[in-house]
Design an enzyme around this catalytic site. Sequence first.
Site, short mmCIF file in Angstrom:
data_model
loop_
_atom_site.label_atom_id
_atom_site.label_comp_id
_atom_site.label_asym_id
_atom_site.label_seq_id
_atom_site.Cartn_x
_atom_site.Cartn_y
_atom_site.Cartn_z
N HIS A 46 0.85 -1.19 0.00
CA HIS A 46 0.00 0.00 0.00
C HIS A 46 0.89 1.25 0.00
O HIS A 46 2.04 1.20 0.44
CB HIS A 46 -0.90 0.02 1.24
N GLU A 48 0.97 3.81 1.87
CA GLU A 48 1.48 4.18 3.20
C GLU A 48 2.68 3.33 3.58
O GLU A 48 3.67 3.83 4.13
CB GLU A 48 0.39 4.00 4.27
N CYS A 76 -6.08 1.82 6.01
CA CYS A 76 -6.69 0.56 6.45
C CYS A 76 -6.04 0.16 7.78
O CYS A 76 -5.06 0.77 8.21
CB CYS A 76 -6.48 -0.51 5.39
N CYS A 79 -2.19 -0.43 7.55
CA CYS A 79 -1.38 0.78 7.39
C CYS A 79 -1.39 1.65 8.65
O CYS A 79 -0.35 2.20 9.03
CB CYS A 79 -1.85 1.57 6.17
#
Length: 152
Positions: A46, A48, A76, A79
């Site tokens: 992701h 992040e 999420c 993260c």
Amino acid sequence: MELALAEARAAAKDGEVPVGAILVHQGKIIGRGRNACERLQDATAHAEMVAITAASQTLGTWRLEGCTLYVTLEPCPMCLGACLNARVARVVYGTIEPKCGACGSVVDLRAPPGYNHRIEVEGGVLAESCRDLLKDFFRKLRSRTRDLTSPD
């Protein structure tokens, strides 16, 4: 957030879900990230997570105390958990993630019981631009999928 949006647009051009992230420390960018799950075939890639890894390499430590993460989509649980573990001080996000947002939309992991760290969170920064980028990406993706599955 504009720089995070630029990362998100680059992710979309690569066929990735358009999410971008920028990590800042003392007014300087120390990490950038964009979704790379498809390219890397890695569920943890992701925006992040990519930005956190880059920032840790820049600072030479996994402790990102005093840092702010700017991300186009509400993080999420994975993260935000990484932000907690890295001691990120603040998360600023664009639009909410109604399916798995961890800053209060679905669950709230900003200050889990028993943790020695809390994250300050601000949402809704350039929300419309962030939301529109995601909506446009998924609209185009659905259109391509329909075109591939429709009979000739």
